[in-house]
Every structure is written in structure tokens, then in C-alpha cells.
Design an enzyme around this catalytic site. Structure first.
Site, PDB file in Angstrom:
ATOM      1  N   SER A 149     -19.989 -10.839  16.667  1.00 28.04           N
ATOM      2  CA  SER A 149     -20.346 -10.970  15.255  1.00 28.04           C
ATOM      3  C   SER A 149     -20.255 -12.438  14.830  1.00 28.04           C
ATOM      4  O   SER A 149     -20.956 -13.282  15.395  1.00 28.04           O
ATOM      5  CB  SER A 149     -19.447 -10.061  14.412  1.00 28.04           C
ATOM      6  OG  SER A 149     -19.962  -9.903  13.113  1.00 28.04           O
TER       7      SER A 149
ATOM      8  N   GLU B 231     -26.739  -1.554  14.850  1.00 24.32           N
ATOM      9  CA  GLU B 231     -25.827  -2.575  14.338  1.00 24.32           C
ATOM     10  C   GLU B 231     -25.365  -2.311  12.908  1.00 24.32           C
ATOM     11  O   GLU B 231     -24.195  -2.451  12.583  1.00 24.32           O
ATOM     12  CB  GLU B 231     -26.486  -3.955  14.408  1.00 24.32           C
ATOM     13  CG  GLU B 231     -26.607  -4.541  15.789  1.00 24.32           C
ATOM     14  CD  GLU B 231     -25.302  -5.145  16.284  1.00 24.32           C
ATOM     15  OE1 GLU B 231     -24.283  -5.037  15.590  1.00 24.32           O
ATOM     16  OE2 GLU B 231     -25.313  -5.741  17.376  1.00 24.32           O
TER      17      GLU B 231
ATOM     18  N   HIS C 190     -22.091  -1.567  14.945  1.00 26.47           N
ATOM     19  CA  HIS C 190     -21.506  -2.898  15.036  1.00 26.47           C
ATOM     20  C   HIS C 190     -20.006  -2.788  15.301  1.00 26.47           C
ATOM     21  O   HIS C 190     -19.298  -2.010  14.665  1.00 26.47           O
ATOM     22  CB  HIS C 190     -21.745  -3.631  13.714  1.00 26.47           C
ATOM     23  CG  HIS C 190     -21.357  -5.073  13.738  1.00 26.47           C
ATOM     24  ND1 HIS C 190     -22.075  -6.020  14.419  1.00 26.47           N
ATOM     25  CD2 HIS C 190     -20.336  -5.733  13.141  1.00 26.47           C
ATOM     26  CE1 HIS C 190     -21.524  -7.208  14.241  1.00 26.47           C
ATOM     27  NE2 HIS C 190     -20.463  -7.060  13.480  1.00 26.47           N
TER      28      HIS C 190
END
Length: 515
Positions: A197, A325, A421
Site C-alpha cells: 500500500s 483491492e 486490500h
């Protein structure tokens, strides 16, 4: 704040010790791995050093205990991270932690240095999901984690202070690794950075930075956050945060403010960022107050431009993303299954690439409803396409890149989160039942989860050791990628429709919009 797990007392002579440039350390042993926590790699960035570039740490005389994580830097209030930071008082924010299966100088083990995510507003190395013990033991590697400044402290554009202080902290941590990791059994010539990230975005930035050149040989960028700000945009957002306190965004004004007050001011601005969409553009639409700043010096240009120009060509790259995601963020905001046609249209209008990206999404995905379109464009803009474009830029410049997608559906919430995610983090570290990942994987990890985690750990550590994760390098014709699922497979890049929509997008610096 999470501390080192308790173990039966050891005779002091059996506790591992290491000599660093600043002095000797005494750590602990946990499940056969030597662990050293809370080692300063720079002076505390407070007082006269507030908002300064990291400064070399002063040495110590007697053996220093290294059994507890150092206090984290000030944190945003998201997910209660500010409370965790305030529960661990102290200003020695810039510390590293080391796990080594063989803490003997000259052992020559590969080194893996983790850079955690957190949208550049929160993140601390002491979270249980980042414990490096299993990865170090099973992969026969030295694992290093560390803290870096986030939010205004690390990425606010402040008059009188260098930009990108959080990135400079990362460079300082990597310099510490270069100068000291041999004492823990690591080889400073075999360093791999890996992060997810904002950590993946940080690695992309490091690839573009002259200051980071030569500090790592390989890089693993997971779910690269693709936001990079212009100085004007960063200055305008930071000025709004300072104005919440009745101050200007200058070192003179802000250095007298308690460090834990600044994240609260930034959180207040974040809560109303949608009102600034016509001035701040996409970051306001997605509530992203801080990102690395392309200032022309510390960060000369965007990572995609830098890699296309040949920066980091000699660094071997592993990059990828999860399939779904944005699903986790949609769930957090209460929109899972509830996205309206108006919300989907707004997301396409703000985020899809110009000039006709919104129309192309509807044409390419004709049966997709508002929920699917909303998720696709968010996932593509923020993580999936920045990750893919990083691989393509590196490959086009003659570098070697391996690409993956995590497609395994997380069992948490009945599978509603998909391959969301952050799912890759517990799988890579092998910490499937600790901390936040338990929400995704469940309190009792299944044999399927354990097997997938073992495969991903083996791929990551093999890449760190030899540059080969176990599948072919990416090339622009066949575009072969590794799909991590219950049954892993190597196939053509699976998000081809999105790739075509975004193929001409350059991921430029995000500007301040003049109004």
C-alpha cells in the site's frame, strides 16, 4: 501498544547480542530466532530536530536492551491508531527491529526490509501482523522492520522544512541496514525492500530517488498506492491542516504544537475533504491528505517516469496487487452492496482516465452494476494500475520484473471481502491469526490459508535470495503473471480489460487545481 511476547527468563549469557556502530545490543530468543527490537537508527525528530531530516543517532556505552518496540510516530485516528501511539509514550520514533535465524557476523543471509503501509497517515512496525519471526525462520533470511514519520510530521509540506521527511526516514533506515546488518548475520549486498500500500508506494518512490541508489538490490512492491502530489497541492492541504489550529504551515508555527495534536487537525480536514474536490481533485474525492511530493530534488519525478528513464534498472522488481483491492474500503464505509448509480457515476467521472474513461468502463463491462463499476475504478486508479504500470515501466527500460495477482477469497465476512486490500500482508508474514488480519482470515486459519501463506513466503524469500520467485519474468507480449489462489497458476494478466482502459495513462503528479 503491542510489545514483545513474553517468554521464560533466560540466563543473560544465552541472550543474543550484537555490536552495531552505535553500541552493543542485547535482544531475546523467540521460537529459535534472535530478536532485537527498538534499535534507534536516528535521533528523535523532536525539539530542535522537529520537521528536520533524520540525524545520525548518538552512541551508547553500556549494553542496551533491545527487547521492546520503540514508540511509534504520531498517528491518525483512523482505526484507533492514535490511541495505540499515545499508549506508548516517548519520542524515540525512529527505530528498527531485527529478526535473525543466525545472528553471527559473516553468516551472509539475505535481508528483507519491510515498509508498512497506512495511507501515509498511520503505520507502526510494532503491530503483531508485522512480527518477522516466522518469515525469518522459515525463509532463512534476516527480517528488518522500522518506523518512519507519517502525516504532517512525515509528508506535510512545511515552510522551512525539507519535503518528504518520511521518505528520508526510510533512506536513513536503509543506511542503518547497510552499515549494521552484518552484525546480525545479514549480507548488506543482498538487501530486498518489500512493502504494501503506502509502503509499496514508498518503494516506488525509493526506486526514483538518487539518495536510495545502491541501498537495496531487489524490491517487492505490493499494491502500490499511486498518489504523488505536486508541491502546490501538498502545501495547500498542509496549510488547511495548520489553519485548523489557527496557525501557518511553517516550522516556526508548528514546532510548538504537541506532536499528537497535528494528526487530529489533519483528521478534521480529512473529514471534510469532499468539499475541496474542485481545488484538490482526486485526493479530495478519495480522502488522501498526504502522499510523497514530487519536489524535483528528494523525489525528482514520479516513479513511472523515473523507471521509464532507466532509474533502478539494475534493481530486480517483484510487483503485484490483489484482485479486489477496494472491496475492504467499500465495506468500511458501509457501501458494500449499497452503491447508487449516482455514486458510481461520480467515481467514474473523478477517477477514470481522460478523456473517455468513464464511457469505456461501461462499454467494456456492460453487465456491471453500480457496485462493480465503483469497485473497479477505485481499485484500478489507486492500486491495480499503478502496480502494473510500475512493472511495465521497469520492463520497458530493460529491467527484470515479476508480476503477481492475489485472487484467493478471504473467508472473513463470509467471503464478502473477496481478495481485498491488505490480504497479502498476513499471508506473506505467516501471521494468520494475529491482530487485524484475523478479521480477514478468521480466528482459526484453514489448511488452505496455511498452504497459500507457505507458497507466498517461499516466493518472497526465494526472490530475496536469488531473484527468482518461481515464475517467469513479465514481458509486454505474453504478460505472464502468477495468480495466487487455492490452485496457483501462471497465466496472462487477468485484468486485461482494465489494462487497456489505462494503457495510455501516465499517472502524472496530482496538481492543485486553480479555481
Amino acid at each position: 501498544m503491542t510489545v514483545a511476547p513474553s517468554e521464560p527468563p533466560e540466563p543473560s549469557g544465552s541472550r543474543p547480542e550484537a555490536r552495531t556502530a552505535a553500541g552493543r545490543l542485547r535482544g531475546s530468543r523467540e521460537a529459535g530466532v534472535a530478536v532485537f527490537r527498538g534499535i534507534p537508527f536516528a535521533e528523535p525528530p523532536v525539539g530542535a530536530l522537529r520537521f528536520a531530516a533524520p540525524q545520525p543517532v548518538r552512541g551508547w556505552g553500556e549494553v542496551r536492551k533491545a527487547v521492546s518496540y520503540g514508540p511509534p510516530p504520531p498517528q491518525s485516528g483512523q482505526f484507533g491508531m492514535d490511541a495505540l501511539a499515545q499508549d506508548a509514550p516517548g519520542d524515540d520514533w525512529l527505530t528498527v527491529n531485527v529478526w535473525s535465524p543466525e545472528p553471527t557476523p559473516g553468516a551472509g543471509l539475505p535481508v528483507m526490509v519491510w515498509i508498512q503501509g497506512g495511507a501515509y497517515v498511520f503505520g507502526m512496525s510494532g503491530l503483531p501482523e508485522y512480527d518477522g519471526g516466522r518469515l525469518a525462520r522459515d525463509g532463512d533470511v534476516v527480517v528488518v522492520t522500522f518506523n518512519y514519520r507519517v502525516g504532517i510530521e512525515g509528508f506535510g509540506q512545511i515552510e522551512g522544512a525539507p519535503p518528504n521527511r518520511g521518505l528520508l526516514d526510510q533512506v536513513a533506515a536503509l543506511e542503518w541496514v547497510r552499515d549494521n546488518v552484518r552484525a546480525f548475520g545479514g549480507d548488506p549486498e543482498r538487501v530486498t525492500v518489500f512493502g504494501q500500500s503506502a509502503g509499496g508506494g514508498s518503494i516506488a518512490a525509493l526506486l526514483a530517488m538518487d539518495r536510495a541508489a545502491g541501498l537495496f538490490r531487489r524490491a517487492i512492491a505490493q499494491s502500490v498506492q499511486g498518489t504523488f502530489f505536486s508541491p502546490d497541492l501538498a502545501s495547500d492541504i498542509t496549510a488547511a491542516c495548520a489553519a485548523e489550529l489557527g496557525l501557518r504551515a511553517t516550522v516556526t508555527d508548528l514546532s510548538g504544537v504537541s506532536p499528537h495534536q497535528l494528526p487530529a487537525a489533519a483528521d478534521a480536514v480529512s473529514a471534510t475533504m469532499d468539499q475541496w474536490a474542485e481545488r484538490w481533485g482526486r485526493p479530495a474525492h478519495k480522502t488522501i491528505p498526504f502522499s510523497p511530493v514530487v519536489d524535483g530534488d528528494i523525489l525528482p519525478t514520479t516513479p513511472w517516469q523515473a523507471l521509464s528513464d532507466g532509474a533502478g534498472r539494475d534493481v530486480e522488481l517483484l510487483v503485484g496487487h490483489t484482485r479486489d483491492e477496494h472491496r475492504l474500503f467499500t465495506a468500511i464505509t458501509g457501501l458494500l452492496g449499497e452503491v447508487s448509480e449516482e455514486q458510481a457515476a461520480a467515481a467514474l467521472r473523478f477517477l477514470a482516465p481522460s478523456p473517455d474513461g468513464a464511457r469505456r468502463y461501461r462499454d467494456v463491462f456492460p453487465s456491471a452494476g453500480p457496485d462493480r463499476l465503483y469497485e473497479l475504478v477505485h481499485s484500478d486508479w489507486l492500486f491495480r494500475m499503478p502496480s502494473l504500470h510500475l512493472a511495465q515501466a521497469q520492463t520497458a527500460a530493460g529491467g527484470r520484473t515479476h508480476v503477481y495477482e492475489l485472487a484467493w477469497t478471504a473467508p472473513g465476512m463470509g467471503g464478502a471481502l473477496g481478495a481485498c486490500h491488505g490480504l497479502d500482508v498476513p499471508l506473506v508474514f505467516g501471521n494468520l491469526d494475529r491482530g487485524r488480519p484475523a478479521m480477514l482470515i478468521g480466528e482459526t486459519p484453514s489448511p488452505e490459508a496455511e498452504a497459500l501463506s507457505a507458497r507466498m513466503r517461499a516466493a518472497w524469500t526465494s526472490f530475496a535470495a536469488h531473484g527468482d520467485p518461481g515464475w517467469p519474468a513479465y514481458d509486454p507480449e505474453r504478460r505472464r503473471v502468477q495468480i495466487f489462489d487455492t490452485r496457483p497458476v501462471v497465466t496472462a494478466y487477468p485484468e486485461e480489460a482494465s489494462r487497456l482502459i489505462w494503457q495510455d495513462h501516465a499517472f502524472p503528479v496530482l496538481p492543485l487545481i486553480d479555481r
